[in-house]
Scaffold this motif. Structure first.
Motif, PDB file in Angstrom:
ATOM      1  N   SER A 166      38.103  39.778  37.357  1.00  0.00           N
ATOM      2  CA  SER A 166      39.535  40.076  37.662  1.00  0.00           C
ATOM      3  C   SER A 166      39.687  40.952  36.366  1.00  0.00           C
ATOM      4  O   SER A 166      38.893  40.820  35.291  1.00  0.00           O
ATOM      5  N   ASN A 198      38.351  32.616  36.836  1.00  0.00           N
ATOM      6  CA  ASN A 198      38.964  33.558  36.392  1.00  0.00           C
ATOM      7  C   ASN A 198      40.468  33.271  36.462  1.00  0.00           C
ATOM      8  O   ASN A 198      41.118  34.163  35.741  1.00  0.00           O
ATOM      9  N   ASP A 234      39.499  41.426  41.944  1.00  0.00           N
ATOM     10  CA  ASP A 234      40.138  42.669  41.659  1.00  0.00           C
ATOM     11  C   ASP A 234      39.042  43.951  41.726  1.00  0.00           C
ATOM     12  O   ASP A 234      37.971  43.632  41.256  1.00  0.00           O
ATOM     13  N   THR A 244      37.807  32.429  42.590  1.00  0.00           N
ATOM     14  CA  THR A 244      38.114  32.404  41.065  1.00  0.00           C
ATOM     15  C   THR A 244      36.703  32.178  40.326  1.00  0.00           C
ATOM     16  O   THR A 244      36.962  32.674  39.135  1.00  0.00           O
ATOM     17  N   ALA A 248      42.029  34.041  38.915  1.00  0.00           N
ATOM     18  CA  ALA A 248      42.618  35.025  39.725  1.00  0.00           C
ATOM     19  C   ALA A 248      41.388  35.500  40.488  1.00  0.00           C
ATOM     20  O   ALA A 248      40.244  35.238  39.923  1.00  0.00           O
ATOM     21  N   PRO A 249      41.489  35.734  41.615  1.00  0.00           N
ATOM     22  CA  PRO A 249      42.897  36.107  42.420  1.00  0.00           C
ATOM     23  C   PRO A 249      43.159  34.713  42.964  1.00  0.00           C
ATOM     24  O   PRO A 249      42.272  33.980  43.511  1.00  0.00           O
ATOM     25  N   ASN A 291      43.549  44.144  44.538  1.00  0.00           N
ATOM     26  CA  ASN A 291      42.585  42.872  44.766  1.00  0.00           C
ATOM     27  C   ASN A 291      42.443  42.799  46.331  1.00  0.00           C
ATOM     28  O   ASN A 291      43.334  43.289  47.036  1.00  0.00           O
TER      29      ASN A 291
END
Length: 348
Positions: free
Chosen positions: A231, A139, A179, A336, A141-142, A166
């Protein structure tokens, strides 16, 4: 050996550029940090508009803004170093400002060319921390969980309340992160309709009434049923959140969305039976939101000193830069969803 690094962070809520100068040291296989100086540089109206409207630019204009914003970052770092009388900096780590985030299509775009930052300061720069992870199926993220794992491991969970909320926490010896829901990116926009930049202390939301029908629609959005890793970006809000808030009284929208955020956050806390959680990010100052979360969970909410609240993300990007320069893992695949842990970031 001690490493002194500057971390730069610009969040989706556009409240300014966070600059954090910190020293990192590893002893007995344990990382330690000390924040030496930190400052938030508010964006001028021009720069706020540039960044807010960047998603609508042509390709050529976005490339130009990428360079311009890189020089802007470099100049702000130069000013920061001079004004704080900083003598030794080993590296600068820059998150940049997110314009596009579409990992399902294998791209994410954070503008602010790190080479421009280096040209201004003649200090090694690490930038573009997210793209490699997205290319590896993650992703992007995060990214902060590596810092939670190595710098803040005494807490059951670390929650950031920024444009989006998050969270990261340890589960079966793996650092899980994702998230949870939008927060300030929505609350700030509604507040701006009322002539305020943000809802200070949640005082506006406190006077509004929760619309149970709207709350149900928000809580039933498909994203909340998806499994992590996952995310969010501005695209999610534009597509799913803002249309639901059209023709809703602003105070009602604020009260309802605050209730929605508190519900989604506490739901994660209760599912995972956290005992102690560290709260950081601008949303931590929204006392009404904090009260709402606390009323729905038995977890102890730890609100740290102001420097950590405001600069934890910039601190961790500085730390990620240190790890990258040492070619150590700075992105966790368990957070991620990428194919493996890796050391990410382009070095200028």
């Amino acid at each position: 050996m001690k490493t002194r690094a500057i971390g730069l962070m610009s969040g989706t809520s556009l409240d300014g550029l966070d600059i954090c100068f910190a020293e990192f040291d590893k002893t007995d296989n344990q990382w330690h940090f000390k924040i030496i100086e930190a400052e938030t540089i508010p964006y001028s109206e021009k720069w706020e508009n540039n960044l807010r409207n960047s998603i609508h630019l042509s390709s050529a204009d976005l490339l130009a803004l990428n360079s311009d914003y890189g020089f802007y970052l470099g100049e702000k770092v130069q000013d920061f170093i001079k004004s704080k009388n900083i003598s030794k900096v080993n590296l600068i780590a820059s998150h940049g400002h997110t314009v596009f985030h579409q990992p399902q299509r294998k791209f994410t775009q954070q503008i602010g060319d790190g080479r421009a930052v280096k040209l201004v300061n003649s200090i090694p720069v690490v930038y573009d921390f997210r793209s490699q992870d997205v290319l590896m199926g993650g992703n992007g993220a995060p990214l902060v969980p590596i810092g939670d794992e190595l710098l803040f491991s005494e807490y059951d969970a670390c929650l950031n309340l920024g444009g989006f909320s998050n969270i990261s926490f340890k589960k079966m010896d793996k650092r899980i992160a994702f998230d949870i829901c939008p927060v300030n990116i929505v609350l700030n926009k509604i507040s701006q309709d009322l002539g305020k930049n943000f809802d200070e202390n949640g005082d506006l939301a406190r006077t509004g009434k929760v619309d149970s029908n709207l709350l149900e629609k928000l809580n039933n959005l498909e994203f909340y049923n998806q499994q992590h890793p996952k995310s969010l970006g501005i695209e999610f809000c534009n597509q799913h959140i803002f249309p639901l808030l059209e023709n809703i009284d602003s105070l009602t929208a604020l009260a309802t969305f605050t209730e929605h955020s508190a519900f989604q956050i506490s739901n994660i806390f209760n599912k995972n039976q956290f005992k102690k959680a560290l709260f950081t990010g601008g949303g931590t100052y929204n006392s009404y939101l904090i009260e709402k979360i606390q009323s729905k969970t038995s977890a102890e909410i730890i609100i740290p000193e102001k420097t950590i609240i405001d600069f934890k993300e910039a601190l961790i990007f500085a730390f990620m830069g240190v790890l990258r320069m040492n070619n150590e893992i700075n992105v966790l695949s368990s957070a991620t969803g990428s194919s493996s842990d890796h050391s990410s970031g382009i070095i200028a």
